[in-house]
Write a protein that holds these residues in place. Structure first.
Motif, PDB file in Angstrom:
ATOM      1  N   GLN A  17       0.839  -1.196   0.000  1.00 41.58           N
ATOM      2  CA  GLN A  17       0.000   0.000   0.000  1.00 41.58           C
ATOM      3  C   GLN A  17       0.875   1.247   0.000  1.00 41.58           C
ATOM      4  O   GLN A  17       1.970   1.247   0.543  1.00 41.58           O
ATOM      5  CB  GLN A  17      -0.922   0.030   1.217  1.00 41.58           C
ATOM      6  CG  GLN A  17      -1.979  -1.029   1.209  1.00 41.58           C
ATOM      7  CD  GLN A  17      -2.830  -0.966   2.471  1.00 41.58           C
ATOM      8  OE1 GLN A  17      -2.617  -0.129   3.324  1.00 41.58           O
ATOM      9  NE2 GLN A  17      -3.776  -1.864   2.559  1.00 41.58           N
ATOM     10  N   GLU A  18       0.349   2.297  -0.596  1.00 45.08           N
ATOM     11  CA  GLU A  18       1.127   3.531  -0.688  1.00 45.08           C
ATOM     12  C   GLU A  18       1.263   4.226   0.663  1.00 45.08           C
ATOM     13  O   GLU A  18       2.279   4.851   0.946  1.00 45.08           O
ATOM     14  CB  GLU A  18       0.458   4.481  -1.690  1.00 45.08           C
ATOM     15  CG  GLU A  18       1.293   5.693  -2.013  1.00 45.08           C
ATOM     16  CD  GLU A  18       0.713   6.504  -3.145  1.00 45.08           C
ATOM     17  OE1 GLU A  18       0.852   7.732  -3.098  1.00 45.08           O
ATOM     18  OE2 GLU A  18       0.123   5.906  -4.052  1.00 45.08           O
ATOM     19  N   ASP A  19       0.265   4.122   1.509  1.00 47.74           N
ATOM     20  CA  ASP A  19       0.303   4.780   2.816  1.00 47.74           C
ATOM     21  C   ASP A  19       0.115   3.766   3.940  1.00 47.74           C
ATOM     22  O   ASP A  19      -0.609   4.003   4.893  1.00 47.74           O
ATOM     23  CB  ASP A  19      -0.746   5.888   2.890  1.00 47.74           C
ATOM     24  CG  ASP A  19      -2.159   5.360   2.692  1.00 47.74           C
ATOM     25  OD1 ASP A  19      -2.309   4.228   2.210  1.00 47.74           O
ATOM     26  OD2 ASP A  19      -3.112   6.073   3.026  1.00 47.74           O
ATOM     27  N   GLY A  20       0.832   2.675   3.842  1.00 46.17           N
ATOM     28  CA  GLY A  20       0.704   1.613   4.833  1.00 46.17           C
ATOM     29  C   GLY A  20       1.391   1.959   6.144  1.00 46.17           C
ATOM     30  O   GLY A  20       2.188   2.894   6.248  1.00 46.17           O
ATOM     31  N   ILE A  21       1.070   1.189   7.159  1.00 46.71           N
ATOM     32  CA  ILE A  21       1.638   1.396   8.492  1.00 46.71           C
ATOM     33  C   ILE A  21       3.154   1.203   8.465  1.00 46.71           C
ATOM     34  O   ILE A  21       3.892   1.952   9.107  1.00 46.71           O
ATOM     35  CB  ILE A  21       0.978   0.435   9.496  1.00 46.71           C
ATOM     36  CG1 ILE A  21      -0.505   0.761   9.639  1.00 46.71           C
ATOM     37  CG2 ILE A  21       1.653   0.506  10.850  1.00 46.71           C
ATOM     38  CD1 ILE A  21      -1.292  -0.264  10.422  1.00 46.71           C
ATOM     39  N   THR A  22       3.612   0.220   7.722  1.00 47.18           N
ATOM     40  CA  THR A  22       5.046  -0.066   7.666  1.00 47.18           C
ATOM     41  C   THR A  22       5.823   1.104   7.073  1.00 47.18           C
ATOM     42  O   THR A  22       6.867   1.492   7.609  1.00 47.18           O
ATOM     43  CB  THR A  22       5.297  -1.337   6.830  1.00 47.18           C
ATOM     44  OG1 THR A  22       4.489  -2.393   7.338  1.00 47.18           O
ATOM     45  CG2 THR A  22       6.747  -1.746   6.867  1.00 47.18           C
ATOM     46  N   ARG A  24       4.898   4.245   7.040  1.00 49.26           N
ATOM     47  CA  ARG A  24       4.865   5.358   7.989  1.00 49.26           C
ATOM     48  C   ARG A  24       5.854   5.127   9.125  1.00 49.26           C
ATOM     49  O   ARG A  24       6.492   6.062   9.609  1.00 49.26           O
ATOM     50  CB  ARG A  24       3.447   5.550   8.531  1.00 49.26           C
ATOM     51  CG  ARG A  24       2.553   6.257   7.511  1.00 49.26           C
ATOM     52  CD  ARG A  24       1.212   6.588   8.094  1.00 49.26           C
ATOM     53  NE  ARG A  24       0.381   5.399   7.869  1.00 49.26           N
ATOM     54  CZ  ARG A  24      -0.617   5.023   8.644  1.00 49.26           C
ATOM     55  NH1 ARG A  24      -0.923   5.709   9.718  1.00 49.26           N
ATOM     56  NH2 ARG A  24      -1.312   3.941   8.355  1.00 49.26           N
ATOM     57  N   LEU A  25       6.003   3.868   9.555  1.00 49.66           N
ATOM     58  CA  LEU A  25       6.972   3.547  10.599  1.00 49.66           C
ATOM     59  C   LEU A  25       8.395   3.823  10.127  1.00 49.66           C
ATOM     60  O   LEU A  25       9.187   4.441  10.839  1.00 49.66           O
ATOM     61  CB  LEU A  25       6.833   2.089  11.027  1.00 49.66           C
ATOM     62  CG  LEU A  25       7.847   1.581  12.040  1.00 49.66           C
ATOM     63  CD1 LEU A  25       7.623   2.256  13.387  1.00 49.66           C
ATOM     64  CD2 LEU A  25       7.748   0.081  12.179  1.00 49.66           C
ATOM     65  N   PHE A  26       8.725   3.378   8.914  1.00 50.31           N
ATOM     66  CA  PHE A  26      10.061   3.634   8.376  1.00 50.31           C
ATOM     67  C   PHE A  26      10.298   5.131   8.191  1.00 50.31           C
ATOM     68  O   PHE A  26      11.411   5.621   8.401  1.00 50.31           O
ATOM     69  CB  PHE A  26      10.272   2.896   7.051  1.00 50.31           C
ATOM     70  CG  PHE A  26      10.683   1.470   7.232  1.00 50.31           C
ATOM     71  CD1 PHE A  26      11.956   1.150   7.653  1.00 50.31           C
ATOM     72  CD2 PHE A  26       9.792   0.439   6.986  1.00 50.31           C
ATOM     73  CE1 PHE A  26      12.348  -0.159   7.829  1.00 50.31           C
ATOM     74  CE2 PHE A  26      10.169  -0.876   7.158  1.00 50.31           C
ATOM     75  CZ  PHE A  26      11.448  -1.179   7.579  1.00 50.31           C
ATOM     76  N   GLU A  27       9.263   5.872   7.793  1.00 51.52           N
ATOM     77  CA  GLU A  27       9.400   7.317   7.654  1.00 51.52           C
ATOM     78  C   GLU A  27       9.706   7.964   8.999  1.00 51.52           C
ATOM     79  O   GLU A  27      10.581   8.826   9.103  1.00 51.52           O
ATOM     80  CB  GLU A  27       8.112   7.913   7.085  1.00 51.52           C
ATOM     81  CG  GLU A  27       8.149   9.410   6.952  1.00 51.52           C
ATOM     82  CD  GLU A  27       6.816   9.984   6.510  1.00 51.52           C
ATOM     83  OE1 GLU A  27       6.785  11.205   6.244  1.00 51.52           O
ATOM     84  OE2 GLU A  27       5.823   9.249   6.445  1.00 51.52           O
ATOM     85  N   LYS A  28       9.025   7.520  10.031  1.00 54.39           N
ATOM     86  CA  LYS A  28       9.255   8.072  11.369  1.00 54.39           C
ATOM     87  C   LYS A  28      10.668   7.752  11.855  1.00 54.39           C
ATOM     88  O   LYS A  28      11.348   8.600  12.436  1.00 54.39           O
ATOM     89  CB  LYS A  28       8.226   7.501  12.341  1.00 54.39           C
ATOM     90  CG  LYS A  28       8.204   8.177  13.665  1.00 54.39           C
ATOM     91  CD  LYS A  28       7.029   7.668  14.504  1.00 54.39           C
ATOM     92  CE  LYS A  28       6.914   8.458  15.777  1.00 54.39           C
ATOM     93  NZ  LYS A  28       5.772   8.061  16.570  1.00 54.39           N
ATOM     94  N   VAL A  29      11.149   6.536  11.587  1.00 44.57           N
ATOM     95  CA  VAL A  29      12.494   6.140  12.000  1.00 44.57           C
ATOM     96  C   VAL A  29      13.547   6.964  11.268  1.00 44.57           C
ATOM     97  O   VAL A  29      14.478   7.477  11.882  1.00 44.57           O
ATOM     98  CB  VAL A  29      12.708   4.624  11.764  1.00 44.57           C
ATOM     99  CG1 VAL A  29      14.170   4.241  11.916  1.00 44.57           C
ATOM    100  CG2 VAL A  29      11.853   3.812  12.724  1.00 44.57           C
ATOM    101  N   THR A  30      13.396   7.116   9.968  1.00 42.27           N
ATOM    102  CA  THR A  30      14.396   7.873   9.214  1.00 42.27           C
ATOM    103  C   THR A  30      14.364   9.362   9.582  1.00 42.27           C
ATOM    104  O   THR A  30      15.408  10.005   9.631  1.00 42.27           O
ATOM    105  CB  THR A  30      14.226   7.703   7.700  1.00 42.27           C
ATOM    106  OG1 THR A  30      12.882   8.032   7.341  1.00 42.27           O
ATOM    107  CG2 THR A  30      14.547   6.287   7.265  1.00 42.27           C
ATOM    108  N   ASP A  31      13.169   9.895   9.848  1.00 38.34           N
ATOM    109  CA  ASP A  31      13.104  11.288  10.302  1.00 38.34           C
ATOM    110  C   ASP A  31      13.800  11.459  11.645  1.00 38.34           C
ATOM    111  O   ASP A  31      14.511  12.446  11.870  1.00 38.34           O
ATOM    112  CB  ASP A  31      11.651  11.751  10.420  1.00 38.34           C
ATOM    113  CG  ASP A  31      11.023  12.041   9.079  1.00 38.34           C
ATOM    114  OD1 ASP A  31      11.756  12.178   8.083  1.00 38.34           O
ATOM    115  OD2 ASP A  31       9.772  12.130   9.030  1.00 38.34           O
ATOM    116  N   SER A  32      13.623  10.501  12.536  1.00 35.03           N
ATOM    117  CA  SER A  32      14.283  10.574  13.843  1.00 35.03           C
ATOM    118  C   SER A  32      15.797  10.476  13.703  1.00 35.03           C
ATOM    119  O   SER A  32      16.536  11.203  14.373  1.00 35.03           O
ATOM    120  CB  SER A  32      13.781   9.451  14.756  1.00 35.03           C
ATOM    121  OG  SER A  32      12.398   9.567  14.959  1.00 35.03           O
ATOM    122  N   LEU A  33      16.266   9.587  12.834  1.00 34.72           N
ATOM    123  CA  LEU A  33      17.701   9.456  12.619  1.00 34.72           C
ATOM    124  C   LEU A  33      18.285  10.728  12.010  1.00 34.72           C
ATOM    125  O   LEU A  33      19.373  11.172  12.397  1.00 34.72           O
ATOM    126  CB  LEU A  33      18.001   8.253  11.727  1.00 34.72           C
ATOM    127  CG  LEU A  33      17.819   6.892  12.372  1.00 34.72           C
ATOM    128  CD1 LEU A  33      18.003   5.791  11.328  1.00 34.72           C
ATOM    129  CD2 LEU A  33      18.777   6.698  13.517  1.00 34.72           C
TER     130      LEU A  33
END
Length: 55
Positions: A17-22, A24-33
């Motif tokens: 999916q284009e806006d899947g939970i996974t 969004r999780l990876f986006e949050k992790v990379t933004d935090s890094l």
């Protein structure tokens, strides 16, 4: 085993999916890094440059 197969199928469906939970999780992790590298790395580089110029 069937429960694991159902979870794996749900995970694969979510990844596709284009806006899947996974994603969004990876986006949050990379933004935090990136935030960590930006705010911890820049002062460290400035400190290193300051120390090199003192020699």
């Amino acid at each position: 085993m069937a429960n694991l197969k159902l979870k794996l199928e749900a995970f694969i469906e979510d990844v596709n999916q284009e806006d899947g939970i996974t994603l969004r999780l990876f986006e949050k992790v990379t933004d935090s890094l990136f935030f960590l590298i930006k705010w911890a790395g820049i002062p460290f580089i400035l400190y290193l440059l300051f120390e090199v110029t003192r020699l």
